[in-house]
Design a protein around this motif. Structure first.
Motif, PDB file in Angstrom:
ATOM      1  N   SER A  84      -4.778   7.934   8.090  1.00  0.00           N
ATOM      2  CA  SER A  84      -5.769   6.897   8.372  1.00  0.00           C
ATOM      3  C   SER A  84      -5.130   5.517   8.375  1.00  0.00           C
ATOM      4  CB  SER A  84      -6.884   6.944   7.327  1.00  0.00           C
ATOM      5  OG  SER A  84      -7.530   8.194   7.362  1.00  0.00           O
ATOM      6  N   GLY A  85      -5.690   4.628   9.210  1.00  0.00           N
ATOM      7  CA  GLY A  85      -5.155   3.288   9.359  1.00  0.00           C
ATOM      8  C   GLY A  85      -5.037   2.492   8.077  1.00  0.00           C
ATOM      9  N   PRO A  86      -6.089   2.429   7.240  1.00  0.00           N
ATOM     10  CA  PRO A  86      -5.983   1.615   6.023  1.00  0.00           C
ATOM     11  C   PRO A  86      -4.880   2.060   5.077  1.00  0.00           C
ATOM     12  CG  PRO A  86      -8.282   2.057   6.530  1.00  0.00           C
ATOM     13  CD  PRO A  86      -7.462   2.905   7.461  1.00  0.00           C
ATOM     14  N   THR A 111      -8.311   9.020  16.933  1.00  0.00           N
ATOM     15  CA  THR A 111      -9.747   8.736  17.087  1.00  0.00           C
ATOM     16  C   THR A 111     -10.185   7.752  16.020  1.00  0.00           C
ATOM     17  OG1 THR A 111     -11.927   9.771  17.416  1.00  0.00           O
ATOM     18  CG2 THR A 111     -10.640  10.546  15.547  1.00  0.00           C
ATOM     19  N   ARG A 112     -11.377   7.256  16.167  1.00  0.00           N
ATOM     20  CA  ARG A 112     -12.005   6.439  15.120  1.00  0.00           C
ATOM     21  C   ARG A 112     -13.198   7.214  14.605  1.00  0.00           C
ATOM     22  NH1 ARG A 112     -13.132   0.337  16.382  1.00  0.00           N
ATOM     23  NH2 ARG A 112     -10.936   0.286  15.802  1.00  0.00           N
ATOM     24  N   GLY A 229      -8.857  -2.966   7.395  1.00  0.00           N
ATOM     25  CA  GLY A 229      -8.690  -2.101   8.560  1.00  0.00           C
ATOM     26  C   GLY A 229      -9.910  -1.274   8.900  1.00  0.00           C
ATOM     27  N   THR A 230     -11.047  -1.610   8.315  1.00  0.00           N
ATOM     28  CA  THR A 230     -12.276  -0.858   8.578  1.00  0.00           C
ATOM     29  C   THR A 230     -13.244  -1.686   9.418  1.00  0.00           C
ATOM     30  OG1 THR A 230     -13.120  -1.624   6.432  1.00  0.00           O
ATOM     31  CG2 THR A 230     -12.145   0.570   6.516  1.00  0.00           C
ATOM     32  N   ASP A 253      -9.498   3.978  12.075  1.00  0.00           N
ATOM     33  CA  ASP A 253      -8.746   4.784  13.025  1.00  0.00           C
ATOM     34  C   ASP A 253      -7.907   5.844  12.314  1.00  0.00           C
ATOM     35  OD1 ASP A 253      -9.442   3.495  15.532  1.00  0.00           O
ATOM     36  OD2 ASP A 253      -8.333   1.767  14.777  1.00  0.00           O
ATOM     37  N   LEU A 254      -7.735   6.966  12.996  1.00  0.00           N
ATOM     38  CA  LEU A 254      -6.872   8.047  12.531  1.00  0.00           C
ATOM     39  C   LEU A 254      -5.664   8.096  13.464  1.00  0.00           C
ATOM     40  CD1 LEU A 254      -6.919  10.406  10.406  1.00  0.00           C
ATOM     41  CD2 LEU A 254      -7.725  11.861  12.268  1.00  0.00           C
ATOM     42  N   TYR A 255      -4.455   8.181  12.894  1.00  0.00           N
ATOM     43  CA  TYR A 255      -3.227   8.073  13.675  1.00  0.00           C
ATOM     44  C   TYR A 255      -2.349   9.328  13.575  1.00  0.00           C
ATOM     45  CZ  TYR A 255      -4.047   3.042  14.186  1.00  0.00           C
ATOM     46  OH  TYR A 255      -4.572   1.824  14.509  1.00  0.00           O
TER      47      TYR A 255
END
Length: 336
Positions: A84-86, A111-112, A229-230, A253-255
């Motif tokens: 996850s982005g954060p 995806t988000r 980041g949310t 976001d998921l990376y």
């Protein structure tokens, strides 16, 4: 004798060709959270597509939480993962509660998705405020993003863990299991993943609680201060099972990620295959079908640097920009 020698030579060529082909095949793991999570579903789709469509054989390695494998990516013990982005942004910079992992690198966005607290359908609680004193899943030592979400959601409501009876669990999947076993009143999960669906089937239905009081911009800011980041996302009643009222959830976001020590050619192959076979990955889940495309995959605004193997591919297809080059250099300087 000539015939035997000829056969031997042919066999030697065949064995050499087989050895060369074997060497051409690369293998690597892709870390994810436990089966039933959306991260696992995404990792499985990526692994299947890349393994079938390239020389890279990828296998999913589920773990108790993303916090467990951030360090493995950084050290080079794990080649790929879904993160996850954060947690990526905070771990890359060494911000609490994360360890410093300056070797984290991006490949692309998947995806988000949104998350919220979840209760049984017959629960008397409609909001966090009226759930004071309830048993709330917490702790999350192996899945720090769940801890960040909990802290942020409580801050958004001007509440704290002291307003609840905190029941320690290792990760979000365990919080759902605790809800099944009636060990907690409130669990945490991303919205509408397979783990939630299984929990709903086991307990006779579930409901999500609003994360942000309706129209409260200051509450969003309080949440984001705890979990950078949310973004706030409005969910309409009936859009998915369990959302029975209009509500605001928080998402990120998921990376698809890797580490700086992962072989550049391997990352290049993974990036190229993902890009060229993106429709195969999209078809693995309705959420991916709705959100994943090449424009989204290559994020032009990013908080963690891309891997050099990914950058090489993006430059080859003309998708990498001068602005991204400047941002890449700025972020890499943070890891020096």
């Amino acid at each position: 004798m000539r015939q035997i020698t000829g056969i031997a030579a042919t066999l030697l060529v065949s064995v050499s060709a087989m050895s060369a082909n074997a060497q051409d095949r690369m293998s690597a793991g892709i870390g994810s959270t436990a089966q039933g999570s959306f991260a696992y579903t995404s990792a499985a789709a990526i692994a299947k597509t890349i393994s079938e469509q390239s020389p890279l054989q990828m296998r999913v390695q589920p773990m108790t939480g993303s916090s467990v494998y951030l360090g493995l990516l950084d050290s080079g013990e794990l080649a790929f993962a879904v993160n996850s982005g954060p947690d990526l942004a905070l771990a890359y910079r060494g911000k609490e509660p994360f360890m410093h992992n300056p070797g984290l690198r991006l490949i692309g966005a998947i995806t988000r998705f949104d998350a919220a607290f979840i209760v049984r359908a017959d629960s008397p609680y409609q909001t966090l405020e009226d759930a004071k004193g309830a048993r709330l899943a917490g702790g999350y030592p192996s899945h720090l993003i769940s801890l960040l979400f909990t802290t942020g959601a409580l801050a958004a409501q001007n509440m704290s863990e002291g307003d609840f009876d905190i029941v320690p669990v290792p990760n979000s999947g365990s919080s759902l299991q605790a809800l099944k076993e009636n060990a907690v009143d409130i669990a945490f999960s991303t919205i509408n993943n397979s783990g939630v669906q299984e929990t709903a089937a086991a307990v006779g239905g579930v409901r999500y609680l609003p994360v942000i009081p309706e129209g409260d911009a200051e509450a969003v800011a309080r949440f984001q201060a705890e979990m950078p980041g949310t973004v706030a996302n409005k969910r309409m009643a009936g859009a998915v099972p369990g959302v029975d009222q209009d509500m605001t959830a928080m998402g990120w976001d998921l990376y698809f990620t890797t580490g700086a020590k992962t072989d550049a050619d391997m990352v290049y192959t993974a990036t190229k295959t993902f890009w060229e076979k993106i429709d195969s990955i999209r078809g693995a889940h309705a959420v991916l079908e709705a959100s994943l495309n090449r424009e989204y995959f290559l994020q032009k605004e990013f908080d963690v640097p891309y891997h050099e193997g990914a950058v090489r591919f993006f430059k080859e297809v003309g998708a990498w920009t001068d602005e991204m080059d400047a941002r890449q250099a700025e972020l890499l300087a943070l890891s020096q």
